[in-house]
Design a protein around this motif. Sequence first.
Motif, PDB file in Angstrom:
ATOM      1  N   LEU A 136       9.686  -1.140   3.092  1.00 30.77           N
ATOM      2  CA  LEU A 136       8.255  -1.424   3.063  1.00 30.77           C
ATOM      3  C   LEU A 136       7.604  -0.710   4.239  1.00 30.77           C
ATOM      4  N   CYS A 137       6.509  -0.033   3.971  1.00 25.63           N
ATOM      5  CA  CYS A 137       5.886   0.811   4.975  1.00 25.63           C
ATOM      6  C   CYS A 137       4.404   0.521   5.111  1.00 25.63           C
ATOM      7  N   TYR A 138       3.952   0.389   6.352  1.00 21.27           N
ATOM      8  CA  TYR A 138       2.523   0.360   6.653  1.00 21.27           C
ATOM      9  C   TYR A 138       2.325   1.010   8.013  1.00 21.27           C
ATOM     10  N   ASN A 139       1.745   2.191   8.005  1.00 22.04           N
ATOM     11  CA  ASN A 139       1.481   2.949   9.230  1.00 22.04           C
ATOM     12  C   ASN A 139       2.732   3.103  10.101  1.00 22.04           C
ATOM     13  N   VAL A 170       7.883   1.450  -0.611  1.00 28.19           N
ATOM     14  CA  VAL A 170       6.613   0.869  -1.025  1.00 28.19           C
ATOM     15  C   VAL A 170       5.669   0.991   0.172  1.00 28.19           C
ATOM     16  N   ASP A 171       4.592   1.742  -0.009  1.00 30.37           N
ATOM     17  CA  ASP A 171       3.634   1.938   1.070  1.00 30.37           C
ATOM     18  C   ASP A 171       2.404   1.075   0.820  1.00 30.37           C
ATOM     19  N   GLY A 216      -0.961   8.925   7.975  1.00 26.84           N
ATOM     20  CA  GLY A 216      -0.233  10.095   7.495  1.00 26.84           C
ATOM     21  C   GLY A 216       1.096   9.760   6.837  1.00 26.84           C
ATOM     22  N   SER A 217       1.477   8.499   6.839  1.00 36.82           N
ATOM     23  CA  SER A 217       2.743   8.094   6.211  1.00 36.82           C
ATOM     24  C   SER A 217       2.798   8.490   4.741  1.00 36.82           C
ATOM     25  N   GLN A 218       1.712   8.249   4.017  1.00 34.44           N
ATOM     26  CA  GLN A 218       1.690   8.560   2.586  1.00 34.44           C
ATOM     27  C   GLN A 218       1.930  10.041   2.339  1.00 34.44           C
ATOM     28  N   GLN A 219       1.286  10.884   3.114  1.00 34.02           N
ATOM     29  CA  GLN A 219       1.457  12.325   2.937  1.00 34.02           C
ATOM     30  C   GLN A 219       2.893  12.733   3.237  1.00 34.02           C
TER      31      GLN A 219
END
Length: 65
Positions: A10-13, A40-41, A47-50
């Motif tokens: 799980l990712c957030y920033n 899962v973002d 910039g994590s998504q990119q």
Amino acid sequence: MLPNVAIIYLCYNNGLYLPAVFESLRALNYPVEKLEIIVVDNNSTDGSQQWLRLQTGITYMPSAK
């Protein structure tokens, strides 16, 4: 015989940490054909998504807004 394994991250920033996290996950001593990495973002804005979209060998799942 080894079982299939899915790792859900799980990712957030977390952009600062993503390269090290994925270097570690890819270095696991487990057959790649039995390992699935799912990310899962939660609408990161750093910039994590990119970065995640450029990665191969993972399943990227951005959260719905």
